[in-house]
Design a protein around this motif. Structure first.
Motif, PDB file in Angstrom:
ATOM      1  N   SER A 101       0.839  -1.201   0.000  1.00 20.29           N
ATOM      2  CA  SER A 101       0.000   0.000   0.000  1.00 20.29           C
ATOM      3  C   SER A 101       0.876   1.254   0.000  1.00 20.29           C
ATOM      4  N   PHE A 102       0.400   2.267  -0.707  1.00 22.84           N
ATOM      5  CA  PHE A 102       1.142   3.527  -0.782  1.00 22.84           C
ATOM      6  C   PHE A 102       1.307   4.141   0.598  1.00 22.84           C
ATOM      7  N   ARG A 103       0.295   3.991   1.452  1.00 18.90           N
ATOM      8  CA  ARG A 103       0.348   4.599   2.792  1.00 18.90           C
ATOM      9  C   ARG A 103       1.565   4.104   3.562  1.00 18.90           C
ATOM     10  N   LYS A 104       1.812   2.795   3.549  1.00 20.01           N
ATOM     11  CA  LYS A 104       2.956   2.235   4.279  1.00 20.01           C
ATOM     12  C   LYS A 104       4.277   2.768   3.724  1.00 20.01           C
ATOM     13  N   ILE A 105       4.375   2.813   2.403  1.00 22.00           N
ATOM     14  CA  ILE A 105       5.602   3.290   1.750  1.00 22.00           C
ATOM     15  C   ILE A 105       5.842   4.766   2.069  1.00 22.00           C
ATOM     16  N   LEU A 106       4.796   5.590   1.907  1.00 21.06           N
ATOM     17  CA  LEU A 106       4.926   7.037   2.111  1.00 21.06           C
ATOM     18  C   LEU A 106       5.112   7.393   3.581  1.00 21.06           C
ATOM     19  N   LYS A 107       4.455   6.662   4.472  1.00 16.25           N
ATOM     20  CA  LYS A 107       4.581   6.916   5.906  1.00 16.25           C
ATOM     21  C   LYS A 107       6.000   6.616   6.374  1.00 16.25           C
ATOM     22  N   LYS A 108       6.555   5.490   5.887  1.00 19.21           N
ATOM     23  CA  LYS A 108       7.910   5.107   6.265  1.00 19.21           C
ATOM     24  C   LYS A 108       8.927   6.139   5.782  1.00 19.21           C
ATOM     25  N   ALA A 109       8.679   6.722   4.602  1.00 14.35           N
ATOM     26  CA  ALA A 109       9.575   7.743   4.052  1.00 14.35           C
ATOM     27  C   ALA A 109       9.380   9.106   4.718  1.00 14.35           C
ATOM     28  N   GLY A 110       8.284   9.271   5.483  1.00 14.37           N
ATOM     29  CA  GLY A 110       8.037  10.520   6.214  1.00 14.37           C
ATOM     30  C   GLY A 110       7.327  11.590   5.412  1.00 14.37           C
ATOM     31  N   PHE A 111       6.610  11.197   4.337  1.00 15.58           N
ATOM     32  CA  PHE A 111       5.938  12.177   3.488  1.00 15.58           C
ATOM     33  C   PHE A 111       4.512  12.475   3.921  1.00 15.58           C
ATOM     34  N   VAL A 112       3.907  11.643   4.770  1.00 14.44           N
ATOM     35  CA  VAL A 112       2.491  11.792   5.125  1.00 14.44           C
ATOM     36  C   VAL A 112       2.294  12.905   6.156  1.00 14.44           C
ATOM     37  N   THR A 113       3.287  13.119   7.000  1.00 19.91           N
ATOM     38  CA  THR A 113       3.171  14.106   8.081  1.00 19.91           C
ATOM     39  C   THR A 113       3.487  15.512   7.576  1.00 19.91           C
ATOM     40  N   ARG A 114       2.660  16.476   7.961  1.00 20.18           N
ATOM     41  CA  ARG A 114       2.895  17.870   7.584  1.00 20.18           C
ATOM     42  C   ARG A 114       4.033  18.423   8.427  1.00 20.18           C
ATOM     43  N   ASP A 115       4.943  19.142   7.796  1.00 24.42           N
ATOM     44  CA  ASP A 115       6.030  19.800   8.515  1.00 24.42           C
ATOM     45  C   ASP A 115       5.465  21.100   9.081  1.00 24.42           C
ATOM     46  N   SER A 116       5.227  21.123  10.385  1.00 28.10           N
ATOM     47  CA  SER A 116       4.512  22.250  10.994  1.00 28.10           C
ATOM     48  C   SER A 116       5.415  23.424  11.358  1.00 28.10           C
ATOM     49  N   ARG A 117       6.710  23.326  11.046  1.00 28.85           N
ATOM     50  CA  ARG A 117       7.607  24.434  11.401  1.00 28.85           C
ATOM     51  C   ARG A 117       7.244  25.686  10.599  1.00 28.85           C
ATOM     52  N   ALA A 118       7.216  26.806  11.292  1.00 34.14           N
ATOM     53  CA  ALA A 118       6.931  28.083  10.645  1.00 34.14           C
ATOM     54  C   ALA A 118       7.798  29.151  11.308  1.00 34.14           C
ATOM     55  N   LYS A 119       7.872  30.319  10.703  1.00 37.91           N
ATOM     56  CA  LYS A 119       8.697  31.390  11.246  1.00 37.91           C
ATOM     57  C   LYS A 119       8.163  31.832  12.603  1.00 37.91           C
ATOM     58  N   GLU A 120       9.072  31.967  13.576  1.00 36.60           N
ATOM     59  CA  GLU A 120       8.697  32.395  14.919  1.00 36.60           C
ATOM     60  C   GLU A 120       8.478  33.907  14.929  1.00 36.60           C
ATOM     61  N   ARG A 121       7.482  34.361  15.688  1.00 36.61           N
ATOM     62  CA  ARG A 121       7.162  35.782  15.674  1.00 36.61           C
ATOM     63  C   ARG A 121       8.217  36.615  16.404  1.00 36.61           C
ATOM     64  N   LYS A 122       8.328  37.878  16.006  1.00 35.69           N
ATOM     65  CA  LYS A 122       9.235  38.815  16.652  1.00 35.69           C
ATOM     66  C   LYS A 122       8.637  39.243  17.986  1.00 35.69           C
ATOM     67  N   LYS A 123       9.494  39.303  19.026  1.00 31.18           N
ATOM     68  CA  LYS A 123       9.022  39.721  20.352  1.00 31.18           C
ATOM     69  C   LYS A 123       9.411  41.174  20.622  1.00 31.18           C
ATOM     70  N   PRO A 124       8.602  41.864  21.443  1.00 29.92           N
ATOM     71  CA  PRO A 124       8.917  43.263  21.766  1.00 29.92           C
ATOM     72  C   PRO A 124      10.247  43.387  22.518  1.00 29.92           C
ATOM     73  N   GLY A 125      11.004  44.421  22.202  1.00 23.68           N
ATOM     74  CA  GLY A 125      12.285  44.646  22.865  1.00 23.68           C
ATOM     75  C   GLY A 125      13.434  43.900  22.216  1.00 23.68           C
TER      76      GLY A 125
END
Length: 138
Positions: A101-125
């Motif tokens: 199944s494609f799911r097993k192949i893609l999951k093992k390769a790490g393609f199914v999970t969304r990369d949730s990293r995003a730019k961190e906001r600027k803090k005051p000061g």
């Protein structure tokens, strides 16, 4: 399976969003109406978005039409990769139990999970998210 069947997937990465429509075909990929090799300036971006197709051995099986907006080239390539992965899972629906199944192949390769990293906001000061102003003793 009908020849005119389409498979869809939505991918997100950083601030990019990609809508992927996959139809049975010869392997042509267009991004925003332009060929993928013309749209992305670096071959690594193209290689990155084709990874799910290479892993499942379906490079020449589908024509892929992508609509992507937001972010830069790297984020857009990541969003397209996740969109292609989800479209492949849509195509392979109902085949999850099998060993190939494609799911097993893609999951093992790490393609199914969304990369949730995003730019961190600027803090005051601070000058940036974590960069503090230079310290002066006098």
């Amino acid at each position: 399976m009908a020849k005119d069947r389409t498979f869809t997937g939505t991918g997100r990465r950083k601030s990019s969003v990609a809508r992927v429509i996959m139809t049975p075909g010869k392997g042509k990929i267009t991004v925003n109406g332009v060929d993928v090799n013309e749209f992305f300036p670096h071959d690594t971006n193209v290689m990155d978005l084709k990874q799910p197709l290479v892993a499942t051995n379906t490079v020449d099986t589908f024509d892929i039409d992508v609509n992507v907006k937001g972010g830069g080239y790297s984020g857009q390539a990541g969003a397209v990769r996740l969109g292609i992965t989800r479209a492949l899972l849509d195509y392979d629906k109902g085949n999850e139990a099998s060993e190939t199944s494609f799911r097993k192949i893609l999951k093992k390769a790490g393609f199914v999970t969304r990369d949730s990293r995003a730019k961190e906001r600027k803090k005051p000061g601070l000058k940036a998210a974590r960069r503090a102003p230079q310290f002066s003793k006098r």
